[in-house]
Design a protein around this motif. Structure first.
Motif, PDB file in Angstrom:
ATOM      1  N   ARG A  35       0.859  -1.190   0.000  1.00 40.47           N
ATOM      2  CA  ARG A  35       0.000   0.000   0.000  1.00 40.47           C
ATOM      3  C   ARG A  35       0.894   1.239   0.000  1.00 40.47           C
ATOM      4  O   ARG A  35       2.085   1.160   0.305  1.00 40.47           O
ATOM      5  CB  ARG A  35      -0.879   0.015   1.249  1.00 40.47           C
ATOM      6  CG  ARG A  35      -1.773  -1.206   1.398  1.00 40.47           C
ATOM      7  CD  ARG A  35      -2.390  -1.277   2.775  1.00 40.47           C
ATOM      8  NE  ARG A  35      -1.313  -1.338   3.777  1.00 40.47           N
ATOM      9  CZ  ARG A  35      -1.481  -1.061   5.067  1.00 40.47           C
ATOM     10  NH1 ARG A  35      -2.656  -0.728   5.535  1.00 40.47           N
ATOM     11  NH2 ARG A  35      -0.460  -1.140   5.900  1.00 40.47           N
ATOM     12  N   VAL A  36       0.303   2.383  -0.312  1.00 40.06           N
ATOM     13  CA  VAL A  36       1.072   3.633  -0.302  1.00 40.06           C
ATOM     14  C   VAL A  36       1.696   3.852   1.076  1.00 40.06           C
ATOM     15  O   VAL A  36       2.866   4.212   1.174  1.00 40.06           O
ATOM     16  CB  VAL A  36       0.201   4.836  -0.721  1.00 40.06           C
ATOM     17  CG1 VAL A  36       0.922   6.148  -0.479  1.00 40.06           C
ATOM     18  CG2 VAL A  36      -0.197   4.720  -2.191  1.00 40.06           C
ATOM     19  N   VAL A  37       0.938   3.590   2.137  1.00 40.86           N
ATOM     20  CA  VAL A  37       1.469   3.795   3.483  1.00 40.86           C
ATOM     21  C   VAL A  37       2.675   2.885   3.741  1.00 40.86           C
ATOM     22  O   VAL A  37       3.645   3.299   4.381  1.00 40.86           O
ATOM     23  CB  VAL A  37       0.372   3.611   4.562  1.00 40.86           C
ATOM     24  CG1 VAL A  37      -0.127   2.176   4.635  1.00 40.86           C
ATOM     25  CG2 VAL A  37       0.852   4.091   5.910  1.00 40.86           C
ATOM     26  N   ASP A  38       2.639   1.661   3.220  1.00 45.62           N
ATOM     27  CA  ASP A  38       3.777   0.750   3.369  1.00 45.62           C
ATOM     28  C   ASP A  38       4.999   1.296   2.642  1.00 45.62           C
ATOM     29  O   ASP A  38       6.127   1.222   3.144  1.00 45.62           O
ATOM     30  CB  ASP A  38       3.440  -0.635   2.797  1.00 45.62           C
ATOM     31  CG  ASP A  38       2.231  -1.274   3.460  1.00 45.62           C
ATOM     32  OD1 ASP A  38       2.049  -1.099   4.679  1.00 45.62           O
ATOM     33  OD2 ASP A  38       1.462  -1.944   2.733  1.00 45.62           O
ATOM     34  N   LEU A  39       4.764   1.821   1.452  1.00 47.40           N
ATOM     35  CA  LEU A  39       5.863   2.348   0.635  1.00 47.40           C
ATOM     36  C   LEU A  39       6.459   3.606   1.254  1.00 47.40           C
ATOM     37  O   LEU A  39       7.671   3.796   1.237  1.00 47.40           O
ATOM     38  CB  LEU A  39       5.380   2.605  -0.792  1.00 47.40           C
ATOM     39  CG  LEU A  39       4.945   1.339  -1.541  1.00 47.40           C
ATOM     40  CD1 LEU A  39       4.194   1.698  -2.815  1.00 47.40           C
ATOM     41  CD2 LEU A  39       6.145   0.462  -1.848  1.00 47.40           C
ATOM     42  N   TYR A  65      -2.459  -1.947  -9.722  1.00 49.58           N
ATOM     43  CA  TYR A  65      -2.991  -1.982  -8.364  1.00 49.58           C
ATOM     44  C   TYR A  65      -4.320  -2.709  -8.347  1.00 49.58           C
ATOM     45  O   TYR A  65      -4.972  -2.882  -9.369  1.00 49.58           O
ATOM     46  CB  TYR A  65      -3.145  -0.568  -7.803  1.00 49.58           C
ATOM     47  CG  TYR A  65      -4.265   0.231  -8.423  1.00 49.58           C
ATOM     48  CD1 TYR A  65      -5.494   0.343  -7.778  1.00 49.58           C
ATOM     49  CD2 TYR A  65      -4.110   0.861  -9.648  1.00 49.58           C
ATOM     50  CE1 TYR A  65      -6.527   1.071  -8.347  1.00 49.58           C
ATOM     51  CE2 TYR A  65      -5.122   1.592 -10.217  1.00 49.58           C
ATOM     52  CZ  TYR A  65      -6.335   1.694  -9.558  1.00 49.58           C
ATOM     53  OH  TYR A  65      -7.358   2.407 -10.127  1.00 49.58           O
ATOM     54  N   ARG A  66      -4.664  -3.147  -7.146  1.00 51.25           N
ATOM     55  CA  ARG A  66      -5.971  -3.743  -6.927  1.00 51.25           C
ATOM     56  C   ARG A  66      -6.567  -3.075  -5.694  1.00 51.25           C
ATOM     57  O   ARG A  66      -5.834  -2.665  -4.783  1.00 51.25           O
ATOM     58  CB  ARG A  66      -5.879  -5.254  -6.745  1.00 51.25           C
ATOM     59  CG  ARG A  66      -5.166  -5.704  -5.501  1.00 51.25           C
ATOM     60  CD  ARG A  66      -5.152  -7.230  -5.336  1.00 51.25           C
ATOM     61  NE  ARG A  66      -4.416  -7.588  -4.136  1.00 51.25           N
ATOM     62  CZ  ARG A  66      -4.936  -7.628  -2.914  1.00 51.25           C
ATOM     63  NH1 ARG A  66      -6.200  -7.336  -2.717  1.00 51.25           N
ATOM     64  NH2 ARG A  66      -4.186  -7.977  -1.881  1.00 51.25           N
ATOM     65  N   ARG A  70     -11.176  -0.136   1.231  1.00 50.04           N
ATOM     66  CA  ARG A  70     -10.774   1.257   0.986  1.00 50.04           C
ATOM     67  C   ARG A  70      -9.285   1.387   0.681  1.00 50.04           C
ATOM     68  O   ARG A  70      -8.764   2.486   0.600  1.00 50.04           O
ATOM     69  CB  ARG A  70     -11.123   2.098   2.209  1.00 50.04           C
ATOM     70  CG  ARG A  70     -12.617   2.206   2.416  1.00 50.04           C
ATOM     71  CD  ARG A  70     -12.996   2.986   3.643  1.00 50.04           C
ATOM     72  NE  ARG A  70     -12.096   4.081   3.937  1.00 50.04           N
ATOM     73  CZ  ARG A  70     -12.142   4.804   5.034  1.00 50.04           C
ATOM     74  NH1 ARG A  70     -13.038   4.547   5.948  1.00 50.04           N
ATOM     75  NH2 ARG A  70     -11.292   5.787   5.245  1.00 50.04           N
ATOM     76  N   GLN A  71      -8.604   0.272   0.522  1.00 49.88           N
ATOM     77  CA  GLN A  71      -7.165   0.308   0.300  1.00 49.88           C
ATOM     78  C   GLN A  71      -6.804  -0.145  -1.105  1.00 49.88           C
ATOM     79  O   GLN A  71      -7.480  -0.995  -1.681  1.00 49.88           O
ATOM     80  CB  GLN A  71      -6.463  -0.588   1.320  1.00 49.88           C
ATOM     81  CG  GLN A  71      -6.712  -0.168   2.757  1.00 49.88           C
ATOM     82  CD  GLN A  71      -5.943  -1.029   3.710  1.00 49.88           C
ATOM     83  OE1 GLN A  71      -4.723  -1.089   3.638  1.00 49.88           O
ATOM     84  NE2 GLN A  71      -6.647  -1.705   4.594  1.00 49.88           N
ATOM     85  N   SER A  72      -5.726   0.418  -1.616  1.00 48.26           N
ATOM     86  CA  SER A  72      -5.174   0.002  -2.903  1.00 48.26           C
ATOM     87  C   SER A  72      -3.837  -0.677  -2.644  1.00 48.26           C
ATOM     88  O   SER A  72      -3.008  -0.167  -1.888  1.00 48.26           O
ATOM     89  CB  SER A  72      -4.966   1.209  -3.820  1.00 48.26           C
ATOM     90  OG  SER A  72      -6.200   1.792  -4.142  1.00 48.26           O
TER      91      SER A  72
END
Length: 116
Positions: A35-39, A65-66, A70-72
């Motif tokens: 996820r963006v937050v992980d990155l 992406y999938r 609410r998460q990508s």
């Protein structure tokens, strides 16, 4: 006719990977989806920077992406990138100093020396 052939697509590919943030994103995604937050956590980059570069890489067809709830979750769209990066690592293992000090594309000698 141009003796080099149509190298435009290859130039675009390598330009897309030439930005340090985009290359770091691609390298991280070789480990699996994120996820963006992980990155942002893994790379120490701002959320806006990660999102901007992911959009670029998606536009190039390199990242997909999938959506889950609410998460990508982002992943490599082209697993062949893993082989490309491994090949680049092998080339750099053999030519690293020469590439880093290249007068046209590398870092200036004083920057490269201070990093050693």
């Amino acid at each position: 006719m141009d003796r080099c052939g149509d190298v435009g697509p290859a130039v675009a590919l390598f330009r897309s990977l030439a930005d340090p943030a985009r290359l770091a994103l691609v390298q991280r995604l070789t480990e699996g989806e994120a996820r963006v937050v992980d990155l942002t956590r893994a790379l120490g980059l701002a959320q806006s920077t990660v999102s901007k570069h992911l959009a670029c890489l998606r536009g190039c067809g390199l990242v997909d992406y999938r959506v889950q709830g609410r998460q990508s979750f982002y992943s490599l769209a082209r697993p062949e990138l893993i082989d490309l990066l491994r090949s680049a690592e092998l080339v750099l293992a053999e030519t690293g100093a020469a590439v880093a000090l290249c007068p046209i594309y590398g870092e200036p000698a004083d920057v490269a020396e201070s990093a050693s």
